[in-house]
Write a protein that holds these residues in place. Structure first.
Motif, PDB file in Angstrom:
ATOM      1  N   VAL A 172       1.207  -1.562  -0.251  1.00  0.00           N
ATOM      2  CA  VAL A 172       0.160   0.056   0.251  1.00  0.00           C
ATOM      3  C   VAL A 172       0.785   1.714  -0.520  1.00  0.00           C
ATOM      4  CG1 VAL A 172      -2.155   1.348   1.503  1.00  0.00           C
ATOM      5  CG2 VAL A 172      -1.728  -1.210   0.926  1.00  0.00           C
ATOM      6  N   ALA A 173       2.045   1.747   0.749  1.00  0.00           N
ATOM      7  CA  ALA A 173       2.534   2.412   1.192  1.00  0.00           C
ATOM      8  C   ALA A 173       3.302   2.563   0.116  1.00  0.00           C
ATOM      9  CB  ALA A 173       3.405   2.187   1.944  1.00  0.00           C
ATOM     10  N   TYR A 174       3.883   1.568  -0.763  1.00  0.00           N
ATOM     11  CA  TYR A 174       4.683   1.712  -2.723  1.00  0.00           C
ATOM     12  C   TYR A 174       3.545   2.345  -3.499  1.00  0.00           C
ATOM     13  CZ  TYR A 174       7.588   1.017  -6.711  1.00  0.00           C
ATOM     14  OH  TYR A 174       8.092   0.600  -7.070  1.00  0.00           O
ATOM     15  N   ARG A 175       2.127   2.077  -3.456  1.00  0.00           N
ATOM     16  CA  ARG A 175       1.423   2.286  -4.422  1.00  0.00           C
ATOM     17  C   ARG A 175       1.179   3.877  -4.900  1.00  0.00           C
ATOM     18  NH1 ARG A 175      -1.613  -1.247  -7.499  1.00  0.00           N
ATOM     19  NH2 ARG A 175      -3.062  -0.145  -7.251  1.00  0.00           N
ATOM     20  N   ASN A 176       1.015   4.307  -3.004  1.00  0.00           N
ATOM     21  CA  ASN A 176       0.678   5.409  -2.384  1.00  0.00           C
ATOM     22  C   ASN A 176       1.842   6.292  -2.896  1.00  0.00           C
ATOM     23  OD1 ASN A 176      -1.774   5.097  -1.501  1.00  0.00           O
ATOM     24  ND2 ASN A 176      -0.979   5.189   0.310  1.00  0.00           N
ATOM     25  N   ASP A 191      10.394  -4.313  -6.758  1.00  0.00           N
ATOM     26  CA  ASP A 191       9.777  -4.012  -6.265  1.00  0.00           C
ATOM     27  C   ASP A 191       8.535  -5.096  -5.857  1.00  0.00           C
ATOM     28  OD1 ASP A 191       6.667  -3.341  -7.461  1.00  0.00           O
ATOM     29  OD2 ASP A 191       8.275  -2.970  -9.102  1.00  0.00           O
ATOM     30  N   PRO A 192       7.679  -4.981  -4.595  1.00  0.00           N
ATOM     31  CA  PRO A 192       6.625  -5.443  -4.208  1.00  0.00           C
ATOM     32  C   PRO A 192       5.361  -5.591  -5.048  1.00  0.00           C
ATOM     33  CG  PRO A 192       6.714  -3.631  -2.581  1.00  0.00           C
ATOM     34  CD  PRO A 192       8.202  -4.000  -3.548  1.00  0.00           C
ATOM     35  N   VAL A 193       4.871  -4.839  -5.518  1.00  0.00           N
ATOM     36  CA  VAL A 193       3.673  -4.387  -6.438  1.00  0.00           C
ATOM     37  C   VAL A 193       3.962  -5.935  -7.411  1.00  0.00           C
ATOM     38  CG1 VAL A 193       2.178  -3.379  -7.499  1.00  0.00           C
ATOM     39  CG2 VAL A 193       2.959  -2.025  -5.638  1.00  0.00           C
ATOM     40  N   ALA A 194       4.932  -5.575  -7.914  1.00  0.00           N
ATOM     41  CA  ALA A 194       5.350  -6.233  -8.808  1.00  0.00           C
ATOM     42  C   ALA A 194       5.463  -8.044  -8.936  1.00  0.00           C
ATOM     43  CB  ALA A 194       6.985  -6.122  -9.493  1.00  0.00           C
ATOM     44  N   LEU A 195       6.232  -7.809  -7.643  1.00  0.00           N
ATOM     45  CA  LEU A 195       5.820  -9.822  -7.483  1.00  0.00           C
ATOM     46  C   LEU A 195       4.764  -9.976  -6.730  1.00  0.00           C
ATOM     47  CD1 LEU A 195       9.266  -9.715  -5.155  1.00  0.00           C
ATOM     48  CD2 LEU A 195       9.322 -10.403  -6.913  1.00  0.00           C
ATOM     49  N   VAL A 196       3.703  -8.642  -5.881  1.00  0.00           N
ATOM     50  CA  VAL A 196       2.398 -10.120  -5.851  1.00  0.00           C
ATOM     51  C   VAL A 196       1.134  -9.614  -7.086  1.00  0.00           C
ATOM     52  CG1 VAL A 196       0.530  -9.126  -4.291  1.00  0.00           C
ATOM     53  CG2 VAL A 196       2.780  -8.851  -3.758  1.00  0.00           C
ATOM     54  N   GLY A 197       2.289  -9.131  -7.876  1.00  0.00           N
ATOM     55  CA  GLY A 197       0.540  -9.565  -8.842  1.00  0.00           C
ATOM     56  C   GLY A 197       1.548 -10.143 -10.304  1.00  0.00           C
ATOM     57  N   ALA A 198       2.777 -10.908 -10.094  1.00  0.00           N
ATOM     58  CA  ALA A 198       2.509 -12.415 -10.906  1.00  0.00           C
ATOM     59  C   ALA A 198       2.388 -13.391 -10.595  1.00  0.00           C
ATOM     60  CB  ALA A 198       5.094 -11.456 -10.769  1.00  0.00           C
ATOM     61  N   GLU A 199       1.854 -13.560 -11.750  1.00  0.00           N
ATOM     62  CA  GLU A 199       1.816 -15.722 -11.203  1.00  0.00           C
ATOM     63  C   GLU A 199       2.979 -16.275 -10.883  1.00  0.00           C
ATOM     64  OE1 GLU A 199      -1.487 -18.854 -10.263  1.00  0.00           O
ATOM     65  OE2 GLU A 199      -1.188 -16.625 -11.331  1.00  0.00           O
ATOM     66  N   TYR A 200       3.956 -16.370 -12.002  1.00  0.00           N
ATOM     67  CA  TYR A 200       5.074 -16.489 -11.377  1.00  0.00           C
ATOM     68  C   TYR A 200       6.424 -16.080 -11.383  1.00  0.00           C
ATOM     69  CZ  TYR A 200       2.851 -21.564 -12.441  1.00  0.00           C
ATOM     70  OH  TYR A 200       1.787 -22.344 -12.626  1.00  0.00           O
TER      71      TYR A 200
END
Length: 200
Positions: free
Chosen positions: A33-37, A175-184
């Protein structure tokens, strides 16, 4: 702990502190959330009643005309000021370095536990052609992947640019958003070592 290297039949010894960390949903959520904000512009601005230009002259007589008004800049009139007008502001949230690195480690560890973290010796595309890139993904059997290399080549970036469900990053751009959003997540062995140096 050891992770299998796809295509070589060997294993890669990795740090338990980075790839074997317990998952903390609260920590990961806070960091994401902090990264996106931090990426929000926060430039929205509206004019309140006091910011409007125009006369403050009383536009009608006090009595006999219904509601009493001093000027046309009141929020109830079309073209008037905005009630509780938005002001430019920063959406940034403070996340210290230790928390950020811990969240990255937690995400990588959870991906490894779910068998969504794929280690390869190298991910190289000889020419910048999308067809070659897609064929390489098909060989790995991954969907919606994030490709992480130590130093991604220009050919790899260009080959992946036209594939909407795939993304290529080097270790510096992770970054954390890219890692969370990836399937693999597909990581090269050199990138794994660099990530361990960063997060250790």
């Amino acid at each position: 702990m050891d992770l299998a290297v796809i295509g070589s039949g060997q294993t890669l010894s990795v740090s338990d502190a980075v790839f074997g960390r317990e998952f903390s949903e609260d920590l990961v959520h806070q960091v994401v959330v902090a990264y996106r904000n931090a990426g929000r512009a926060g430039t929205k601005a509206q004019k309140s009643r006091s910011d409007m230009s125009g006369t403050t002259k009383k536009f009608k007589k006090q009595k006999g005309g219904g509601a009493r008004h001093g000027d046309y800049r009141a929020p109830i009139f079309v073209g008037g000021g905005v009630t509780f007008a938005a002001r430019p502001r920063s959406f940034a949230q403070k996340v210290n370095r230790k928390m950020y690195r811990a969240a990255i480690s937690a995400i990588l560890s959870e991906l490894a536990r779910q068998d969504r973290l794929k280690i390869v010796d190298a991910f190289v595309v000889d020419e910048p052609r999308t067809k070659a890139f897609v064929a390489k993904l098909a060989d790995l059997g991954v969907s919606r992947p994030l490709i992480v290399t130590e130093d991604a080549s220009e050919s790899l970036y260009l080959a992946a640019r036209n594939v909407p469900y795939a993304e290529v990053r080097d270790v510096q751009g992770l970054d954390p958003v890219a890692l969370v959003g990836a399937e693999y997540v597909v990581i090269t062995t050199d990138a794994v070592k660099k990530i361990e140096e960063w997060l250790a």
